[in-house]
Motif scaffolding. Structure first.
Motif: not given
Length: 73
Positions: A26, A28-33, A35, A39
């Motif tokens: 979870w 890791g998924s939040c980190g991807v979302q 990003q 940026d």
């Protein structure tokens, strides 16, 4: 800001069994979302000619030594 092993134990005491691996997925998924937001924020900050930084000193624990050192916010 709790480590996942502590969150796993807290959920377990509440009767909810959520494995640490699931909690990690979870995060890791939040980190991807998030990003795209990171940026955009980076681009906005770097577009200015001056960046203000708060250099408030705080004491931070040095891992494994039991002592503190000066860190900054």
């Amino acid at each position: 800001h709790l480590p996942l092993y502590r969150q796993e134990a807290i959920f377990g005491r509440a009767g909810v069994a959520i494995p640490r691996s699931t909690l990690g997925a979870w995060v890791g998924s939040c980190g991807v979302q998030l990003q795209a937001l990171v940026d955009a924020l980076k681009a906005d900050i770097l577009s200015h000619s001056v960046i203000h930084a708060d250099e408030t000193p705080v004491q931070m624990l040095k891992p494994g030594t039991g002592k503190t050192h000066r860190a900054y916010l």
